[in-house]
Design an enzyme around this catalytic site. Structure first.
Site, PDB file in Angstrom:
ATOM      1  CE  LYS A 140      62.870 -11.959 -34.394  1.00 30.48           C
ATOM      2  NZ  LYS A 140      63.485 -10.621 -34.318  1.00 30.48           N
ATOM      3  CG  HIS A 281      14.753 -14.862 -38.271  1.00 32.83           C
ATOM      4  ND1 HIS A 281      15.716 -15.813 -38.454  1.00 32.83           N
ATOM      5  CD2 HIS A 281      13.609 -15.381 -38.781  1.00 32.83           C
ATOM      6  CE1 HIS A 281      15.188 -16.869 -39.067  1.00 32.83           C
ATOM      7  NE2 HIS A 281      13.919 -16.640 -39.271  1.00 32.83           N
TER       8      HIS A 281
END
Length: 529
Positions: A140, A281
């Site tokens: 922070k 695929h």
């Protein structure tokens, strides 16, 4: 908020001591005062470094088995105070709080503890409290404080300090703050997920997801899409944990298809038989078992030679030289296997673009895993399909029962169908696929596509009749009408495996009897979307 204040005081408190001594020495050499706790302080002192205990700063000893040691204003005030805020500076002076410019923390090994199968109480004790609190405080206040949570960033920290006269630059601190918050988020996600499992909550009110970047990708499914690959920490054998020995960097589609291939081939126990799956695929274009990997590969390849070009090959046994020699006869994108012989590696080495991935084993096809799928505005969560059907689970529903040989092919076809996009129809003969119909909008179309592939390969191989002649057929879900079954019968199928459960089961069974086909029900479906 200050930009270029040199680091003068650092708090080092780590569970993973990798690189700690070198970091401590490097910081000390740069004039940084070292604060530490417990085992970290002991490690640094044994290396000859001067270290001040956090307990000496707080005035309180570590207590409650180490649960309480850094949760104190002398620590959090030093991390959270804004250096250019007069009120903050005044409060620090009034209470004797000195600034902490650098925080280096990695957390208790909670994830590793859970992975080892530790009991509930042990897992609870490995939930870090002080560490995440300090990390969040430092992150922070990244305008003033540098926070490091990964060993991999130690050298980057020192490099940035050297570039900026002992300070770190704002951009670097912001980047480290993002990494820090992601780490505490992932940690909390692991704890909450474990607790949900311990409580046997099927659908917890809130669910957290986390991952660690493994690889940034050139693009996603298409070149205009950005993509990256993250691991979930589960260490499941497969593409996420494999070692890439050679070849170009894996693409998004390579990773997706390789995962599909390896999960499929793992359905076949390597102690019982060699097996090979060829994927294109995300769908299998050929799967087979054989006495050897070479035999299994050839049978899989002969299911659909056209689609196998540029495909992904997965093996359930270590790659050998004979199989490697067969594979390199055509262009293949990726080969993944649980090991490889030196001779096989040498053969592949001549194909620089062929990617070879080696794993430590096969994934357990029955292990419980949570699967996720993103949809607009949310995420679908379900158990991975680990459904299993054995010989004793099958129900013969026709006048004619399958032979023992047909039963083997039916079960083989069923395992493959589980990994084919629905609607799925799979033709199998001699423990090898001979036709695969995937992803069609109707089951009839899938049966037709699979049959046409079987006929085309027969023509290519110079055979007098379709490969589907005398085959076993699997349908991933029930036949809603008899037309799909009749299509399979017309192609030459002699037996069928399907879940059953349609309101027209009687009609389908009657059609099978009329065609002289044996059929078994599994009572389980395998939709794959």
């Amino acid at each position: 908020m200050t930009d270029q204040t040199p680091i003068r005081r650092a708090l080092l408190s780590v569970s993973d001591k990798t690189g700690l001594i070198d970091l401590g020495k490097a910081l000390s050499a740069r004039g940084v005062e070292l604060l530490s706790t417990g085992g970290s302080a002991k490690t640094l002192r044994e290396a000859g470094l001067t270290v001040k205990d956090v307990a000496d700063i707080t005035g309180f000893p570590e207590m409650m088995d180490g649960r309480v040691k850094t949760l104190h204003p002398m620590v959090h005030g030093g991390l959270l105070a804004l250096r250019d805020n007069a009120d903050h500076v005044k409060a620090m002076e009034a209470h004797g709080i000195a600034p902490i410019d650098l925080l280096v923390v990695n957390l208790y090994p909670f994830e590793e503890t859970v992975a080892k199968g530790a009991d509930y109480d042990t897992c609870i004790e490995n939930i870090d409290i002080g560490g995440p609190a300090m990390i969040r405080a430092a992150a922070k206040n990244h305008g003033d404080v540098t926070v490091v949570v990964d060993v991999a960033d130690y050298d980057k920290l020192l490099g940035d300090m050297d570039q900026h006269g002992g300070a770190t630059c704002p951009k670097f601190r912001r980047k480290l703050a993002q990494i820090a918050y992601a780490r505490t988020a992932a940690y909390d996600a692991a704890v909450s997920t474990w607790l949900a499992g311990a409580l046997e909550l099927e659908a917890p009110r809130r669910r957290a997801f986390a991952g660690e970047l493994k690889q940034t990708l050139r693009y996603g499914e298409n070149s205009h899409q950005k993509a990256a690959f993250y691991t979930d920490g589960s260490n499941r054998p497969g593409v996420a944990t494999a070692q890439q020995l050679q070849g170009k960097e894996l693409s998004y589609n390579n990773i997706n298809d390789t995962d599909a291939a390896y999960e499929l081939v793992a359905e076949f126990d390597p102690a019982e038989t060699a097996a090979v799956a060829i994927i294109k695929h995300a769908n299998p274009c050929g799967v087979a078992k054989g006495a050897t990997l070479t035999e299994a590969y050839q049978k899989a390849f002969d299911c659909d030679r056209t689609s196998a070009f540029g495909g992904i090959v997965a093996l359930n046994q270590p790659l050998d030289a004979d199989t490697a020699s067969k594979i390199v006869e055509i262009f293949t994108e990726v080969v993944i296997a649980p090991g490889a012989s030196d001779e096989a590696k040498a053969i592949f080495a001549a194909k620089k673009n062929l990617r070879l991935l080696l794993t430590d084993g096969l994934p357990d096809p029955r292990a419980a895993i949570t699967a996720y799928k993103q949809v607009g505005g949310g995420v679908l969560v379900q158990d991975k399909d680990v459904g299993y059907v054995g010989m004793d689970d099958l129900k013969v529903v026709t006048e004619k029962a399958p032979t023992e040989e047909q039963m083997q092919d039916l079960l083989f076809a069923w395992k493959v169908a589980k990994h084919v996009k629905s609607n799925a129809i799979v033709y199998v003969k001699g423990n090898a696929t001979v036709g695969v119909g995937a992803g069609q909008m109707s089951r009839l179309d899938s049966a037709n596509v699979a049959a046409s592939k079987a006929q085309r390969m027969a023509d290519e191989l110079g055979l007098d009749e379709s490969l589907a002649k005398g085959s076993a057929v699997a349908s991933d879900a029930f036949f809603p009408f008899a037309d799909g079954l009749l299509e399979a019968a017309a192609a030459g199928a002699t037996c069928v495996i399907q879940p059953g459960g349609s309101m027209r089961d009687d009609e389908v069974i009657a059609a099978a009897n009329a065609q002289g086909i044996a059929m078994v029900f599994t009572g389980m479906r395998h939709f794959r979307h």
